[in-house]
Design an enzyme around this catalytic site. Structure first.
Site, PDB file in Angstrom:
ATOM      1  N   CYS A  34       0.849  -1.200   0.000  1.00  0.00           N
ATOM      2  CA  CYS A  34       0.000   0.000   0.000  1.00  0.00           C
ATOM      3  C   CYS A  34       0.883   1.248   0.000  1.00  0.00           C
ATOM      4  O   CYS A  34       0.616   2.229  -0.701  1.00  0.00           O
ATOM      5  CB  CYS A  34      -0.893   0.020   1.237  1.00  0.00           C
ATOM      6  SG  CYS A  34      -1.904  -1.443   1.501  1.00  0.00           S
ATOM      7  N   HIS A  70       0.940   4.761  -2.298  1.00  0.00           N
ATOM      8  CA  HIS A  70       0.281   5.904  -1.678  1.00  0.00           C
ATOM      9  C   HIS A  70       1.143   6.712  -0.700  1.00  0.00           C
ATOM     10  O   HIS A  70       0.658   7.685  -0.127  1.00  0.00           O
ATOM     11  CB  HIS A  70      -1.001   5.435  -1.011  1.00  0.00           C
ATOM     12  CG  HIS A  70      -1.930   4.776  -1.982  1.00  0.00           C
ATOM     13  ND1 HIS A  70      -2.504   5.460  -3.030  1.00  0.00           N
ATOM     14  CD2 HIS A  70      -2.349   3.485  -2.103  1.00  0.00           C
ATOM     15  CE1 HIS A  70      -3.247   4.628  -3.737  1.00  0.00           C
ATOM     16  NE2 HIS A  70      -3.173   3.424  -3.204  1.00  0.00           N
ATOM     17  N   ARG A  99     -12.431  -1.420  -1.917  1.00  0.00           N
ATOM     18  CA  ARG A  99     -11.232  -0.861  -2.562  1.00  0.00           C
ATOM     19  C   ARG A  99      -9.992  -1.652  -2.170  1.00  0.00           C
ATOM     20  O   ARG A  99      -9.096  -1.857  -3.001  1.00  0.00           O
ATOM     21  CB  ARG A  99     -11.055   0.618  -2.166  1.00  0.00           C
ATOM     22  CG  ARG A  99      -9.962   1.307  -2.991  1.00  0.00           C
ATOM     23  CD  ARG A  99     -10.392   1.476  -4.430  1.00  0.00           C
ATOM     24  NE  ARG A  99      -9.287   1.931  -5.271  1.00  0.00           N
ATOM     25  CZ  ARG A  99      -8.591   1.137  -6.068  1.00  0.00           C
ATOM     26  NH1 ARG A  99      -8.874  -0.140  -6.142  1.00  0.00           N
ATOM     27  NH2 ARG A  99      -7.607   1.612  -6.810  1.00  0.00           N
ATOM     28  N   CYS A 135      -7.390  -3.324  -4.763  1.00  0.00           N
ATOM     29  CA  CYS A 135      -5.951  -3.048  -4.735  1.00  0.00           C
ATOM     30  C   CYS A 135      -5.156  -4.348  -4.715  1.00  0.00           C
ATOM     31  O   CYS A 135      -4.135  -4.479  -5.398  1.00  0.00           O
ATOM     32  CB  CYS A 135      -5.599  -2.215  -3.508  1.00  0.00           C
ATOM     33  SG  CYS A 135      -6.065  -0.483  -3.637  1.00  0.00           S
TER      34      CYS A 135
END
Length: 293
Positions: free
Chosen positions: A193, A197, A250, A254
């Site tokens: 992640c 991000h 979501r 992902c």
């Protein structure tokens, strides 16, 4: 292109290693804010509630046109309000299960329940309410549950996220599990992640702008253009819930994108991730439901 990818990967590894070194939730919070302050010096903390639209002027202008004219999430929001206020077979409604009747409480979810030793997400609490009142549980990623959650979140617009990680070993363990998940590499593409991000926030992947993790949870449940198109392609007609999805929907997407096997929504690992992920945005206003790419 290869050189750009190598540089981006190096940035991700350096950023991830630095933040993983933090020991306490409060330390993590300070570090991630400092990172974004340096990365996007002209973006105020409060602006991160808008995701990628806080860091890209061109996309923000296009997004605001949709928001100001006819937000596509409005029909689903109206349905969510109707469902929230519709009595169960026993005559009670969702309001009977929550503090303040379920109004204006989104900013406190997820939270650690010291009595059960478990984490409580808003979607989990909605289904627990249904079970308590003799109703069948709803699907946890989209549909009616997303609509009810979106309405409840809407009543918290303007309220700042205030997630607590109490001095309890069980709560700390859940938080740390979520943190490890956020920074762990997974899937055939070997991405985390944090790679997308944190280290690469603001960069483009196949035309999509990678959003910063800070403020990323504030607008969920959200309406996504991608999801709406996918549903329309199957049914050849539009419904009020087309395009709607929860945060954990979501997460599932992902995982699929990095070619990792996704878990079911409300899995303990996803709940832990949501705990860490949401805590990182403490102090930023809720603005759900959101319109996203």
């Amino acid at each position: 292109m290869k050189k750009i990818l190598l540089i981006a990967t190096a940035i991700s590894i350096a950023a991830g290693a630095s933040m993983m070194a933090m020991a306490s939730p409060s330390g993590d919070l300070k570090t991630i804010r400092a990172f974004y302050k340096k990365r996007f010096p002209n973006v105020k903390l409060s602006a991160y509630k808008d995701g990628i639209y806080a860091i890209n002027k061109e996309r923000r202008e296009a997004w605001l046109e949709f928001e100001d004219f006819a937000p596509p999430y409005e029909d689903g929001l109206a349905l969510g309000k109707k469902l929230f206020n519709t009595p169960f077979k026993n005559g009670k409604t969702y309001s009977s299960c929550f503090k303040n009747g379920g109004i204006g409480i989104r900013q406190g979810f997820p939270y650690f329940n010291a009595k059960t030793g478990k984490l409580v997400t808003l979607e989990g609490a909605i289904n627990a309410c249904r079970a308590k009142n003799g109703e069948k549980k709803l699907k946890t990623k989209k549909g009616k549950l997303a609509a009810v959650s979106a309405y409840m979140a809407y009543t918290s617009r303007g309220k700042k996220l205030n997630i607590k990680v109490p001095n309890d070993k069980r709560a700390q363990a859940i938080y740390e599990r979520g943190k490890r998940f956020f920074y762990a590499k997974r899937g055939q593409l070997n991405f985390s992640c944090a790679d997308c991000h944190i280290g690469n926030a603001g960069m483009r992947v196949r035309g999509h702008l990678l959003s910063p993790a800070l403020g990323q949870v504030t607008h969920w449940p959200a309406w996504r253009k991608k999801w709406a198109k996918k549903t329309f392609a199957k049914k050849n007609k539009r419904g009020p819930l087309d395009g709607y999805g929860t945060l954990q929907r979501r997460y599932t997407g992902c995982n699929k994108q990095v070619r990792a096997k996704p878990m079911k929504a409300q899995h303990a690992a996803y709940n832990a991730l949501e705990y860490f992920h949401t805590y990182m945005s403490n102090g930023i206003e809720v603005n759900a439901p959101g319109l996203r790419q």
